[in-house]
Write a protein that holds these residues in place. Structure first.
Motif, mmCIF file in Angstrom:
data_model
loop_
_atom_site.group_PDB
_atom_site.id
_atom_site.type_symbol
_atom_site.label_atom_id
_atom_site.label_comp_id
_atom_site.label_asym_id
_atom_site.label_seq_id
_atom_site.Cartn_x
_atom_site.Cartn_y
_atom_site.Cartn_z
ATOM 1 N N ILE A 466 2.329 -2.525 8.064
ATOM 2 C CA ILE A 466 1.383 -1.400 8.120
ATOM 3 C C ILE A 466 1.771 -0.337 7.093
ATOM 4 C CG2 ILE A 466 0.478 0.442 9.595
ATOM 5 C CD1 ILE A 466 0.817 -1.448 11.977
ATOM 6 N N GLU A 467 3.066 -0.088 6.950
ATOM 7 C CA GLU A 467 3.523 0.893 5.958
ATOM 8 C C GLU A 467 3.173 0.433 4.546
ATOM 9 O OE1 GLU A 467 7.544 2.608 6.773
ATOM 10 O OE2 GLU A 467 7.465 1.251 8.494
ATOM 11 N N SER A 468 3.295 -0.860 4.276
ATOM 12 C CA SER A 468 2.969 -1.387 2.954
ATOM 13 C C SER A 468 1.464 -1.367 2.712
ATOM 14 C CB SER A 468 3.512 -2.812 2.805
ATOM 15 O OG SER A 468 4.927 -2.799 2.901
ATOM 16 N N ALA A 469 0.679 -1.526 3.776
ATOM 17 C CA ALA A 469 -0.779 -1.377 3.643
ATOM 18 C C ALA A 469 -1.119 0.062 3.277
ATOM 19 C CB ALA A 469 -1.464 -1.778 4.950
ATOM 20 N N TRP A 470 -0.401 1.009 3.886
ATOM 21 C CA TRP A 470 -0.594 2.428 3.541
ATOM 22 C C TRP A 470 -0.292 2.661 2.064
ATOM 23 C CZ3 TRP A 470 2.185 6.365 1.392
ATOM 24 C CH2 TRP A 470 1.706 7.662 1.577
ATOM 25 N N ILE A 476 3.344 -6.771 -2.227
ATOM 26 C CA ILE A 476 4.341 -6.583 -1.164
ATOM 27 C C ILE A 476 3.777 -7.083 0.159
ATOM 28 C CG2 ILE A 476 5.736 -4.899 0.101
ATOM 29 C CD1 ILE A 476 6.628 -5.271 -2.782
ATOM 30 N N VAL A 477 2.517 -6.786 0.411
ATOM 31 C CA VAL A 477 1.867 -7.272 1.638
ATOM 32 C C VAL A 477 1.878 -8.796 1.661
ATOM 33 C CG1 VAL A 477 -0.348 -7.432 2.849
ATOM 34 C CG2 VAL A 477 0.439 -5.221 1.963
ATOM 35 N N HIS A 478 1.555 -9.417 0.518
ATOM 36 C CA HIS A 478 1.545 -10.876 0.431
ATOM 37 C C HIS A 478 2.937 -11.441 0.711
ATOM 38 C CE1 HIS A 478 0.169 -14.802 -0.861
ATOM 39 N NE2 HIS A 478 1.215 -14.894 -1.674
ATOM 40 N N MET A 479 3.965 -10.810 0.162
ATOM 41 C CA MET A 479 5.339 -11.253 0.397
ATOM 42 C C MET A 479 5.707 -11.145 1.869
ATOM 43 S SD MET A 479 8.593 -9.890 1.080
ATOM 44 C CE MET A 479 8.534 -8.204 0.475
ATOM 45 N N LYS A 511 -8.171 -7.513 0.592
ATOM 46 C CA LYS A 511 -8.470 -8.868 0.142
ATOM 47 C C LYS A 511 -7.371 -9.836 0.581
ATOM 48 C CE LYS A 511 -10.088 -9.046 -3.986
ATOM 49 N NZ LYS A 511 -10.175 -9.036 -5.470
ATOM 50 N N VAL A 512 -6.093 -9.430 0.402
ATOM 51 C CA VAL A 512 -4.982 -10.292 0.797
ATOM 52 C C VAL A 512 -5.004 -10.535 2.307
ATOM 53 C CG1 VAL A 512 -2.462 -10.411 1.021
ATOM 54 C CG2 VAL A 512 -3.494 -9.673 -1.136
ATOM 55 N N LEU A 513 -5.228 -9.484 3.065
ATOM 56 C CA LEU A 513 -5.209 -9.603 4.523
ATOM 57 C C LEU A 513 -6.350 -10.482 5.029
ATOM 58 C CD1 LEU A 513 -4.307 -5.900 5.355
ATOM 59 C CD2 LEU A 513 -2.840 -7.887 5.750
ATOM 60 N N LEU A 514 -7.543 -10.296 4.467
ATOM 61 C CA LEU A 514 -8.679 -11.116 4.891
ATOM 62 C C LEU A 514 -8.477 -12.582 4.495
ATOM 63 C CD1 LEU A 514 -11.710 -8.767 4.104
ATOM 64 C CD2 LEU A 514 -10.791 -9.368 6.359
ATOM 65 N N ASN A 515 -7.904 -12.817 3.310
ATOM 66 C CA ASN A 515 -7.626 -14.184 2.871
ATOM 67 C C ASN A 515 -6.601 -14.869 3.767
ATOM 68 O OD1 ASN A 515 -9.426 -14.002 0.775
ATOM 69 N ND2 ASN A 515 -7.888 -13.510 -0.778
#
Length: 881
Positions: A466-470, A476-479, A511-515
């Motif tokens: 969540i912090e990286s989404a912020w 980083i989110v993908h990792m 986009k990364v999260l939805l994928n």
């Protein structure tokens, strides 16, 4: 009973240190201004840049209050609890709160602590000295904070303190004050040489003076030219000339500006602290014998001259935060590996930079540079160590994350240690971990208002994804997702990473999260879906992406607001169009019964209203739960262009709300004369009444809307139409004191004698409220001053009751009967005597009022004056029997 807490020895030590430092203090204009503010307001928040003397000023003022007025000083209050611990509600106290809410960066948790209790704290200064305290009770607060802290958006939560702010920048040091200040620190021989140079406007002047002590004239000139370069070079020189002094400085820098004396006796707060101390001693090669090492350091600490170090309580620290930061830079670059391993997490996040990416980082002047791959790996190892300790700040809010190259290196490092990273991330979401987190840490503040990385330094959320989404870094989110982070984990507000990215417009993260199949139906605690918040904020690309992933267009929050409705309220027209083009069910309203057309009209959103009516014209007449139509609400809020759009689309100009108020009525009440004209031109019923029988002209007169009254009068409004109490518009204007409207109505032939249900005339209303100018105007135009209401009360009697001496005099001069009584036989003299209005009693007696008349209780004016103990009136009446 008030509990009095006594100051500790530590407090007295602080005060004694202040007394020593105060010997060289120069009283400035700013000091005197703050002292005067404190005397009157009992609270001052001093705001200034680091190094400009605010701490010295508040300490001097506290000592001055103790010396002159015997105030007890409560020094160095760190939190609200410190105030309530030592408060003596019946004594004289001055509380000093320095570095309020942070020194270098703002402490968001501290802001919340003060925010939760600042109201109660400020009440202490309002209540001290009142009836429940001794007469000499006097509680004062002197806050001080840096300009960078005060200007931070997070600090604005403490808006109750804003009225007490004193900006030091408004009272800069004069040349005379600067010269007096520097004379305390330099030799007379250097004074002439420095005279012109020291008249600079350097913000750090008080700090510069302190450092200038025992320096040569040439050194002082270099110091005043560039504080940071001077200290940096001075420390580098010290490293070469005095190994032991530089060792002490390094220990202070490495140990978070708190080198505790007890460390020399093998007392450490943690094993990390012990290792750091040992490592520095080995770096300096000051002897293999532990006792010898400690003895040498003790000897050095007995003489702190030219070391930029001071002692407070039982620990050593740098004389100023600026010195601390420069020392960390010099010492950190010198002992790079030790600092990477042991320095505090905020410095790891903010003050280091890989040489290969330095051009990618703005404001990179005061950073410790990492030059080789081996040291980069050590740095990443330190980030893993912080994660093991539960600290996410240094890793996921790192200043270097701004660089794509750094992020690539970090992700590559995590891939090589994927199992370790996965274990650490899993640990953050495990129930065993969250159960062990204290309730205080679980109750962290709302971070969506944060605008800077460092706001997370004291934050307790500890949810890496969540912090990286912020932060908005998709790589980083993908990792993190590859490392088995729970994609649908929520914070304490019910927000997932997808929700946060949608709210803040982080398109690549979305986009990364939805994928990776993030659940877009998960809502926060208020029932707001990712689609709803993205729609509200106008993030069109994200809205499109969510719709392509079949997000529910009709999912509403707990208030019944749909994505289309919140977009109509706030977002771009393009957002509204995207949503509308994908909808099939337009029947939804929120819990207040509001449609998208309604909220767009309420906010004056012309282009949105126009578009919505082109596709959903059926909602133009749909009222909310209070019966208010879109036209009504646009009239109430004052949007003439929206009103025109609605009328062109066949809005009902006479549609009433549940209180029978028409659009014209509400526009008249609010005083929007342009809208009033538009409505009248569109055949609005000009005399249509609300449920209390009030016409638009009545309500405009009652609220003092002069321009609107002119419009209505010139358009043929009925000037004498009465409400349910038979009050006319002119009566309402008299009652409220609007002389211009009274004149306007009378000049257009409104009646000045028409009475209401209780037979009270306009002049009666003006007398009751004390509007002298209106009384004079009505009398000049022939109103009846002898008429009484149904209880027999006359204008003179009511003026006497209310103590309006000037009106009483005017009425008597116009021939009012001074002995005319009401149904209870109360005369003007009775009324003024009972009310304690001596001036009116005297005037009535002079004009011939009969003092012996009795009321229905057989009481004379004298009896009433005696009953209420009005001795001056008793004397008047006895003298004139």
């Amino acid at each position: 009973m008030t509990t009095v807490y006594y100051l500790s020895d530590i407090h007295y030590q602080h005060i004694n240190d202040w007394i020593k430092d105060d010997k060289k203090f120069i009283v400035t204009i700013a000091t005197r201004k703050i002292f005067e503010r404190l005397k009157t307001d009992n609270c001052v928040l001093v705001v200034g840049r680091a190094g400009n003397g605010k701490s010295s000023i508040v300490r001097h003022i506290a000592l001055d209050l103790r010396r002159k007025y015997q105030h007890e000083i409560i020094p160095l209050v760190r939190s609200p609890s410190g105030i309530f611990e030592f408060i003596d509600r019946k004594g004289k106290q001055i509380f000093i709160v320095d570095d309020l809410c942070g020194k270098v960066n703002i402490n968001a948790q501290s802001v919340d602590d003060w925010f939760s209790q600042i109201d109660e704290i400020l009440k202490l200064i309002y209540t001290s000295g009142k009836s429940n305290s001794k007469p000499d009770a006097d509680i004062k607060f002197l806050f001080a904070t840096g300009s960078n802290i005060y200007d931070d958006s997070i600090f604005q939560k403490l808006k109750l303190l804003q009225k007490y702010v004193f900006q030091l920048s408004d009272w800069p040091l004069t040349d005379d004050e600067k010269l007096k200040m520097i004379k305390n620190y330099i030799s007379p021989e250097a004074e002439t040489k420095l005279l012109q140079k020291l008249k600079s406007d350097e913000a750090y002047f008080p700090l510069l003076c302190k450092i200038a002590e025992r320096k040569t004239a040439d050194q002082i000139i270099r110091l005043f030219n560039n504080l940071k370069d001077f200290i940096k070079q001075d420390l580098i020189d010290l490293k070469e000339t005095n190994n032991l002094k530089f060792c002490v400085i390094t220990l202070c820098a490495l140990l978070n500006n708190r080198f505790k004396e007890e460390m020399l006796n093998d007392v450490f707060e943690s094993d990390t602290e012990r290792q750091a101390f040992k490592k520095v001693c080995l770096e300096f090669n000051i002897g293999p014998n532990k006792d010898t090492v400690k003895r040498k350091i003790k000897e050095q600490l007995n003489n702190l001259e030219d070391m930029y170090v001071a002692k407070t309580e039982s620990y050593y620290h740098f004389i100023h935060s600026e010195v601390y930061h420069i020392a960390v830079l010099v010492c950190g670059q010198t002992f790079l590996h030790s600092f990477i391993k042991f320095v505090r997490g905020s410095f790891i996040a903010e003050r280091f930079c890989f040489e290969s990416i330095i051009s990618d980082i703005p404001n990179n002047k005061h950073i410790i540079i990492i030059c080789d791959e081996n040291t980069e790996k050590r740095y990443f190892d330190r980030l893993m160590f912080d994660l093991e300790k539960g600290n996410t700040y240094s890793t996921f809010h790192n200043n270097q994350l701004q660089s794509e190259s750094y992020r690539a290196k970090f992700c590559s490092y995590c891939e090589t240690r994927q199992q370790k990273v996965s274990e650490l991330l899993k640990h953050f979401s495990e129930k065993s971990y969250t159960d062990n987190v204290s309730s205080t840490e679980k109750n962290y503040e709302d971070y969506t208002a944060f605008s800077k990385q460092h706001h997370f330094f004291s934050h307790k959320m500890r949810k890496p994804l969540i912090e990286s989404a912020w932060e908005g870094y998709a790589d980083i989110v993908h990792m993190l997702l590859k490392s088995d982070c729970d994609i649908n984990e929520a914070d304490r507000f019910g927000r997932t990473a997808l929700y946060v990215a949608c709210l803040l417009g982080k398109e690549e993260v979305v986009k990364v999260l939805l994928n990776n199949n993030a659940n877009h139906s998960l809502c926060d605690d208020n029932g707001q879906s990712p689609l709803l918040v993205a729609s509200r904020e106008g993030h069109d690309t994200i809205v499109d992406a969510l719709l392509q992933n079949n997000a529910d267009l009709n999912a509403c929050d707990v208030n019944g607001n749909s994505p289309l409705l919140v977009a109509s309220f706030k977002s771009n027209l393009s957002t509204v169009q995207i949503l509308s083009n994908n909808m099939t069910d337009f029947s939804k309203v929120n819990n207040l019964g509001q449609t998208p057309v309604f909220v767009a009209s309420m906010k004056g959103r012309e282009n949105v209203v126009k578009y919505l009516l082109s596709v959903h014209s059926e909602y133009i007449l749909k009222p909310d739960n209070e019966g208010r139509s879109p036209l009504f609400i646009a009239c109430r809020e004052g949007y003439p262009d929206v009103v025109n759009i609605l009328l062109r689309n066949q809005a009902d100009v006479s549609q009433l709300d549940w209180n029978k108020r028409s659009p014209l009525f509400i526009a008249s009440a609010e005083g929007y004369k342009d809208i009033v004209s538009i409505l009248i031109q569109n055949n609005a019923k000009i005399n249509q009444c609300d449920e209390e029988g009030r016409t638009p002209l009545f309500i405009a007169s009652d609220k003092g809307r002069t321009g609107t009254v002119k419009n209505l009068v010139s358009s043929g409004a009925d000037l004498n139409a009465t409400d349910d109490r038979k009050c006319t518009p002119l009566y309402a204007a008299c009652r409220r004191g609007f002389i211009d409207i009274v004149k306007l109505l009378y000049e257009n032939h409104a009646s000045i004698t028409q009475c209401n249900t209780w037979n009270s005339s306009p002049v009666f209303a003006a007398c009751r409220q004390g509007y002298v100018d209106i009384v004079k105007y009505l009398l000049q135009n022939g109103c009846n001053i002898s008429g009484s209401d149904f209880s027999g009360t006359t204008p003179l009697l009511v003026a006497c009751e209310n103590g309006n001496t000037e009106i009483v005099n005017i009425l008597i001069q116009q021939g009012a009967d001074i002995n005319q009584s009401d149904q209870s036989k109360k005369t003007p003299l009775h009324a003024s005597a009972a009310g304690g209005h001596a001036a009116i009693v005297k005037l009535l007696i002079i004009k011939g009022a009969i003092t012996t008349l009795t009321n229905s209780n057989n009481q004379t004016p004298l009896d009433l004056a005696r009953k209420h103990s009005y001795t001056d009136i008793v004397k008047l009446l006895l003298t004139n029997k």
